[in-house]
Design a protein around this motif. Structure first.
Motif, short mmCIF file in Angstrom:
data_model
loop_
_atom_site.label_atom_id
_atom_site.label_comp_id
_atom_site.label_asym_id
_atom_site.label_seq_id
_atom_site.Cartn_x
_atom_site.Cartn_y
_atom_site.Cartn_z
N GLY A 14 79.90 4.44 -7.74
CA GLY A 14 79.47 3.09 -7.45
C GLY A 14 77.97 2.89 -7.40
N THR A 15 77.18 3.97 -7.48
CA THR A 15 75.73 3.81 -7.37
C THR A 15 75.04 3.63 -8.71
OG1 THR A 15 75.48 6.19 -7.33
CG2 THR A 15 75.53 5.07 -5.20
N GLY A 16 75.72 3.93 -9.80
CA GLY A 16 75.12 3.75 -11.11
C GLY A 16 74.22 4.90 -11.51
N PRO A 17 73.72 4.84 -12.74
CA PRO A 17 72.95 5.96 -13.27
C PRO A 17 71.49 6.02 -12.82
CG PRO A 17 73.22 4.29 -14.93
CD PRO A 17 74.00 3.84 -13.75
N ALA A 18 70.94 4.94 -12.28
CA ALA A 18 69.57 4.94 -11.78
C ALA A 18 69.61 4.80 -10.27
CB ALA A 18 68.76 3.81 -12.41
N ARG A 19 69.13 5.82 -9.58
CA ARG A 19 69.20 5.87 -8.12
C ARG A 19 67.83 5.69 -7.50
NH1 ARG A 19 73.72 9.62 -7.56
NH2 ARG A 19 75.25 8.74 -8.96
N LEU A 20 67.79 5.09 -6.35
CA LEU A 20 66.57 4.89 -5.58
C LEU A 20 66.69 5.72 -4.32
CD1 LEU A 20 63.96 3.10 -5.57
CD2 LEU A 20 65.24 1.52 -4.11
N VAL A 21 65.68 6.57 -4.07
CA VAL A 21 65.70 7.41 -2.87
C VAL A 21 64.46 7.12 -2.03
CG1 VAL A 21 67.11 9.23 -3.88
CG2 VAL A 21 64.63 9.38 -4.07
N SER B 238 62.55 4.47 -24.02
CA SER B 238 61.91 3.38 -23.28
C SER B 238 62.78 2.13 -23.29
CB SER B 238 60.53 3.05 -23.86
OG SER B 238 60.66 2.42 -25.12
N ALA B 239 62.48 1.23 -22.36
CA ALA B 239 63.13 -0.08 -22.29
C ALA B 239 62.19 -1.03 -21.59
CB ALA B 239 64.45 0.01 -21.51
N ASP B 240 62.29 -2.31 -21.92
CA ASP B 240 61.49 -3.30 -21.19
C ASP B 240 62.18 -3.60 -19.87
OD1 ASP B 240 63.61 -4.85 -22.42
OD2 ASP B 240 62.47 -6.62 -21.88
N VAL B 241 61.40 -4.00 -18.88
CA VAL B 241 61.95 -4.33 -17.56
C VAL B 241 62.12 -5.84 -17.51
CG1 VAL B 241 61.68 -4.15 -15.07
CG2 VAL B 241 60.86 -2.30 -16.54
N SER B 242 63.27 -6.29 -17.99
CA SER B 242 63.56 -7.72 -17.99
C SER B 242 64.74 -8.06 -17.08
CB SER B 242 63.84 -8.21 -19.41
OG SER B 242 64.88 -7.47 -19.99
N ASP B 243 65.61 -7.09 -16.84
CA ASP B 243 66.79 -7.32 -16.00
C ASP B 243 66.66 -6.65 -14.64
OD1 ASP B 243 67.95 -8.69 -18.10
OD2 ASP B 243 69.03 -6.94 -18.84
N GLY B 244 65.55 -6.01 -14.38
CA GLY B 244 65.33 -5.27 -13.14
C GLY B 244 65.08 -3.81 -13.47
N LEU B 245 64.18 -3.18 -12.74
CA LEU B 245 63.81 -1.78 -13.01
C LEU B 245 65.02 -0.87 -13.04
CD1 LEU B 245 61.70 0.47 -13.41
CD2 LEU B 245 61.51 0.58 -10.91
N LEU B 246 65.88 -0.95 -12.02
CA LEU B 246 67.03 -0.05 -11.97
C LEU B 246 68.03 -0.34 -13.08
CD1 LEU B 246 67.77 0.36 -8.16
CD2 LEU B 246 66.41 1.82 -9.66
N ALA B 247 68.25 -1.60 -13.40
CA ALA B 247 69.19 -1.95 -14.47
C ALA B 247 68.68 -1.47 -15.82
CB ALA B 247 69.42 -3.46 -14.51
#
Length: 190
Positions: A166-173, A67-76
């Motif tokens: 360049g898309t990073g490890p968390a992707r939005l589809v 888990s992680a808190d969403v403080s820097d943005g959901l995808l980050a």
């Protein structure tokens, strides 16, 4: 609960709603157009008065792996989990939980889904769990009177593509499965 520990096939969950604080900040800076007063007050409150999810412990104990808190943005912040675990997250844009004011602003083209998933300060929690834990997590969330939404899943790095594209490890589809990942996942500290 640490960021490392997620596994391939795990589901991705998030508490509450995403993007309200980002919209509240934009309204505080007067960077958004006319918004109904009730919506403006709600979004400003979400920005100025975050509500940490202190009662989340039983939900995470019901089967969460990371888990992680969403403080820097959901995808980050989800990116931190999947990077630590060597995976790729596929988040379905239409499943990201939005408040009614955020939905209205999105429908009015006053913001984009990219704005909402890359903005920070939501102080919600993103976490992962195996599919077998889904029912236990949802029951624990209901008992804790906490909203938890399943928004995607994790894949092995090779199946989701490398991070070097360049898309990073968390992707939005999107609903058609097309990659609509923003270029910047969220707040960059350094």
């Amino acid at each position: 609960m640490r960021r490392r520990g997620a596994g391939p096939g795990d589901l991705v969950f998030v508490t509450g709603t995403i993007g309200d604080a980002t919209l509240g900040l934009a309204l505080a800076r007067q960077r958004k157009g006319p918004v109904p007063e009730e919506d403006r007050l709600f979004l400003l409150d979400r920005f100025y008065r975050p509500r940490p999810r202190l009662g989340l412990g039983p939900v995470l104990r019901a089967g969460a792996t990371a888990s992680a808190d969403v403080s820097d943005g959901l995808l980050a912040d989800l990116g931190h989990i999947v990077r630590e675990s060597g995976l790729v997250a596929m988040i379905e844009a239409e499943r990201v939980p939005l408040s009614p004011p955020a939905r209205r602003m999105l429908a009015a083209h006053a913001c984009t889904i990219a704005d909402l998933v890359t903005g920070g300060e939501d102080y919600e929690v993103v976490f992962t769990a195996p599919p077998a834990a889904r029912a236990s997590i949802m029951m624990a969330a209901a008992k804790a009177k906490m909203t938890v939404t399943e928004i995607g899943s994790l894949r092995p790095l090779a199946a989701g593509g490398g991070w070097t594209d360049g898309t990073g490890p968390a992707r939005l589809v999107d609903v058609m499965g097309r990659d609509v990942t923003p270029r910047v996942a969220g707040w960059q500290h350094f």
